[in-house]
Design an enzyme around this catalytic site. Structure first.
Site, PDB file in Angstrom:
ATOM      1  N   CYS A   1      39.549  55.440  54.573  1.00 59.89           N
ATOM      2  CA  CYS A   1      40.638  54.963  54.254  1.00 59.89           C
ATOM      3  C   CYS A   1      42.191  54.834  55.428  1.00 59.89           C
ATOM      4  O   CYS A   1      42.656  56.117  56.164  1.00 59.89           O
ATOM      5  CB  CYS A   1      41.695  55.782  52.596  1.00 59.89           C
ATOM      6  SG  CYS A   1      42.965  55.005  52.401  1.00 59.89           S
TER       7      CYS A   1
ATOM      8  N   CYS B   1      43.732  62.796  49.521  1.00 58.05           N
ATOM      9  CA  CYS B   1      43.652  62.780  49.432  1.00 58.05           C
ATOM     10  C   CYS B   1      43.569  64.001  50.720  1.00 58.05           C
ATOM     11  O   CYS B   1      44.345  63.391  51.408  1.00 58.05           O
ATOM     12  CB  CYS B   1      41.960  61.615  50.006  1.00 58.05           C
ATOM     13  SG  CYS B   1      41.386  60.975  48.399  1.00 58.05           S
TER      14      CYS B   1
ATOM     15  N   GLN C   1      37.353  62.788  31.865  1.00 55.34           N
ATOM     16  CA  GLN C   1      36.955  63.193  33.230  1.00 55.34           C
ATOM     17  C   GLN C   1      36.945  62.510  33.689  1.00 55.34           C
ATOM     18  O   GLN C   1      36.797  60.644  33.687  1.00 55.34           O
ATOM     19  CB  GLN C   1      35.286  64.032  33.557  1.00 55.34           C
ATOM     20  CG  GLN C   1      35.347  65.726  33.030  1.00 55.34           C
ATOM     21  CD  GLN C   1      35.908  66.290  33.258  1.00 55.34           C
ATOM     22  OE1 GLN C   1      36.645  66.390  34.314  1.00 55.34           O
ATOM     23  NE2 GLN C   1      35.269  67.902  33.505  1.00 55.34           N
TER      24      GLN C   1
ATOM     25  N   ASN D   1      33.252  66.537  24.299  1.00 54.71           N
ATOM     26  CA  ASN D   1      32.554  65.925  25.098  1.00 54.71           C
ATOM     27  C   ASN D   1      31.106  67.140  24.903  1.00 54.71           C
ATOM     28  O   ASN D   1      30.065  66.309  26.372  1.00 54.71           O
ATOM     29  CB  ASN D   1      33.700  66.124  26.263  1.00 54.71           C
ATOM     30  CG  ASN D   1      32.673  65.959  28.081  1.00 54.71           C
ATOM     31  OD1 ASN D   1      31.880  64.726  28.330  1.00 54.71           O
ATOM     32  ND2 ASN D   1      32.447  66.525  29.193  1.00 54.71           N
TER      33      ASN D   1
ATOM     34  N   GLU E   1      39.779  73.370  19.463  1.00 56.39           N
ATOM     35  CA  GLU E   1      40.906  72.918  20.817  1.00 56.39           C
ATOM     36  C   GLU E   1      42.494  73.134  20.648  1.00 56.39           C
ATOM     37  O   GLU E   1      43.172  73.235  19.010  1.00 56.39           O
ATOM     38  CB  GLU E   1      40.388  71.271  20.541  1.00 56.39           C
ATOM     39  CG  GLU E   1      41.640  70.107  21.258  1.00 56.39           C
ATOM     40  CD  GLU E   1      41.924  70.619  23.016  1.00 56.39           C
ATOM     41  OE1 GLU E   1      42.838  70.315  23.302  1.00 56.39           O
ATOM     42  OE2 GLU E   1      40.769  70.829  23.622  1.00 56.39           O
TER      43      GLU E   1
ATOM     44  N   ASN F   1      46.122  77.879  18.855  1.00 56.44           N
ATOM     45  CA  ASN F   1      46.063  77.455  20.410  1.00 56.44           C
ATOM     46  C   ASN F   1      45.358  78.781  20.738  1.00 56.44           C
ATOM     47  O   ASN F   1      45.427  80.678  20.335  1.00 56.44           O
ATOM     48  CB  ASN F   1      47.391  78.193  20.066  1.00 56.44           C
ATOM     49  CG  ASN F   1      47.851  78.688  21.400  1.00 56.44           C
ATOM     50  OD1 ASN F   1      47.339  79.010  22.116  1.00 56.44           O
ATOM     51  ND2 ASN F   1      49.398  78.998  21.475  1.00 56.44           N
TER      52      ASN F   1
ATOM     53  N   ASP G   1      34.883  75.692  28.085  1.00 52.82           N
ATOM     54  CA  ASP G   1      35.679  74.594  29.452  1.00 52.82           C
ATOM     55  C   ASP G   1      37.238  74.356  28.954  1.00 52.82           C
ATOM     56  O   ASP G   1      37.996  73.688  28.241  1.00 52.82           O
ATOM     57  CB  ASP G   1      35.268  72.860  29.004  1.00 52.82           C
ATOM     58  CG  ASP G   1      35.919  72.080  29.779  1.00 52.82           C
ATOM     59  OD1 ASP G   1      35.993  72.441  30.726  1.00 52.82           O
ATOM     60  OD2 ASP G   1      35.281  70.654  29.741  1.00 52.82           O
TER      61      ASP G   1
ATOM     62  N   CYS H   1      38.203  74.426  36.175  1.00 54.85           N
ATOM     63  CA  CYS H   1      38.732  73.903  37.266  1.00 54.85           C
ATOM     64  C   CYS H   1      39.584  74.381  38.041  1.00 54.85           C
ATOM     65  O   CYS H   1      40.397  73.592  38.617  1.00 54.85           O
ATOM     66  CB  CYS H   1      39.575  72.789  36.594  1.00 54.85           C
ATOM     67  SG  CYS H   1      40.720  72.720  35.481  1.00 54.85           S
TER      68      CYS H   1
END
Length: 485
Positions: free
Chosen positions: A71, A84, A275, A309, A325, A353, A374, A409
């Site tokens: 790039c 990036c 995602q 998901n 959730e 929560n 997740d 993550c």
């Protein structure tokens, strides 16, 4: 202080893509743009008692993993895009560093070693971003509108006319978008555009959310419609918070993504969490379910279920699935998606929560043979702490899950939670591996599997608690420095 004439050997790379070396005094030196194995000369900038920040001046010995960035906006120069971090590093080497980072975090923060290191989940390294939040800035002195990511280490918007991590047709849209916004009356009051790509039988659905601080004039609305007709864009308007997002014009294809292996279609709104990398998400869901090994007679709980998901694919295999959730809006959307896919009878959803849980709360949701977890970057500390409490003080009628598949993550919070699961809740970490959801960036996604050990004697081992992880993150040690393989 590092002497300007001193040559340093780079030993490792941190996930800000800084080379890590030691100078003649033994002090750690972080070097922008340097790669493991290189011999470099640097110019010291910021200095602390135990480390220095330095700029790369010259390379005497270059790494075999150094590549030409793909790039023109990438680099160390003024105005370079900060989206990036690792385009100068070969993609396979990036994955090796992320894998080592995961293993280092698990060991150094929690004294946990996975029994098996899984092969990384990889996919396309260019054109993969189906979601992006692009800043918009009218630069009066230059007479232009900029649309893109921020410059590296800056609040300014990079002057981008293309972006190869976006799909090619979206990258090609940046220049026309700049021209359109420049022509609008509201160009001073449009702080961001949010991109979300979906799938339909007719092809990709290109949704763009425009954040506008004031009501749009009739002329500006017409310009949006003209742009949509020319570039096949579906405009959404956001006058205030995310809950105010709505279509400019009703009709048109529904924004959705698919999980063909499970026959599942997932409609979503462009501001819902999905995602970024749809290609990787399909593989991730398939691997998670293979690792979960849900049987047709079993009950499963999907914690932090989002839109469903994982919940809906699990429902195609298990007897029943409970999705939990924090967002009532997402829970309602999950119910709608379950109905759309004919899975309402096998699924149920609740909003609560999950950062405030104890053993009694856990038991109230009932036993499940398997869990899918997740969480966001904050991890699932309260949830696994409650599980550890049940291990120490069993609750009549409640049985902990036999297997837990944890999708993360943040390697630091995964390590913290893994420490609790292994050293206090009675589990083994049977497998772990990375998911290269964000090529060329510092993000480390991963997946880990924990198996319950009945009658297992808990070992004595140090475990990093939540406050200590927070302190590490504040000190810049959220990611353990990792050497490239």
């Amino acid at each position: 202080m590092t002497d300007i004439n001193e040559w340093l050997v780079v030993d490792a790379l941190d996930l800000d893509a800084q080379g890590v070396a030691r100078n003649a005094e033994g002090k750690v030196v972080f070097i922008d743009g340097a790669l493991p194995g290189e011999k470099v000369r640097v110019q010291t900038g910021r200095r602390k008692n135990n480390w220095e920040q330095a700029a790369l001046v010259e390379i005497r010995r270059e790494s075999a993993q150094r590549v030409t960035p793909g790039c023109p906006n990438f680099g160390l120069h003024a105005g370079a895009c900060g989206g990036c971090k690792m385009q100068h590093f070969h993609p396979s080497a990036q994955v090796a560093v992320k894998q080592r980072t995961l293993e280092d975090n698990l060991w150094h923060l929690a004294k946990v070693r996975p029994e098996r290191v899984m092969r990384p989940i990889e996919g396309p390294t260019w054109g993969y971003r189906y979601r992006a939040r692009l800043s918009v800035r009218h630069v009066v002195k230059k007479g232009v509108v900029l649309i893109g990511f921020h410059e590296r280490k800056s609040r300014y918007v990079a002057d981008m006319t293309s972006c190869p991590v976006l799909p090619p047709h979206i990258s090609a849209m940046l220049v026309p978008l700049r021209a359109m916004v420049m022509s609008m009356d509201a160009r001073e009051r449009l702080p961001q555009l949010e991109l979300a790509l979906g799938e339909s039988p007719e092809g990709l659905v290109n949704a763009l959310v425009v954040r506008h601080m004031d009501p749009l004039s009739a002329g500006d609305v017409q310009k949006l419609r003209d742009f949509a007709a020319e570039h096949n864009v579906q405009w959404w308007l956001q006058p205030k918070g995310p809950d105010t997002v709505h279509l400019l014009d009703a009709g048109g294809p529904v924004l959705a993504y698919t999980l063909p292996e499970f026959g599942v279609t997932m409609p979503f709104k462009p501001t819902d969490f999905t995602q970024v990398n749809h290609h990787i998400n399909r593989v991730l869901v398939a691997r998670a379910l293979k690792l979960l090994e849900a049987q047709a007679d079993e009950r499963v709980i999907d914690w932090f279920c989002g839109l469903g998901n994982f919940t809906l694919p699990i429902a195609t295999q298990a007897r029943e699935v409970l999705g939990i959730e924090g967002s009532e809006t997402l829970v309602q959307r999950s119910r709608e998606n379950a109905a759309l896919n004919g899975l309402s009878a096998k699924t149920s959803f609740e909003a609560r929560n999950l950062f405030e849980m104890d053993a009694a709360d856990l038991a109230a949701y009932g036993s499940a043979t398997r869990w899918l977890v997740d969480p966001p970057r904050e991890g699932a500390f309260a949830l696994v702490k409650a599980l550890a409490e049940v291990r120490q003080t069993p609750i009549d009628g409640y049985a902990p899950p036999q297997r837990i598949v944890y999708v993360s993550c943040s390697p630091a919070t995964l390590a913290r939670d893994a420490g609790l699961l292994v050293h206090q809740a009675g589990y083994r970490c049977v497998a772990a591996g990375v998911v290269n959801m964000f090529p060329h960036t510092a993000h480390v996604e991963s997946i880990a599997v924990f198996e319950r050990v009945d009658g297992w004697t808990l070992p004595v081992a140090p475990v990093v608690v939540e406050a200590e992880v927070a302190a590490l993150a504040e000190a810049g040690a959220d990611v353990v420095v990792a050497a490239a393989e």
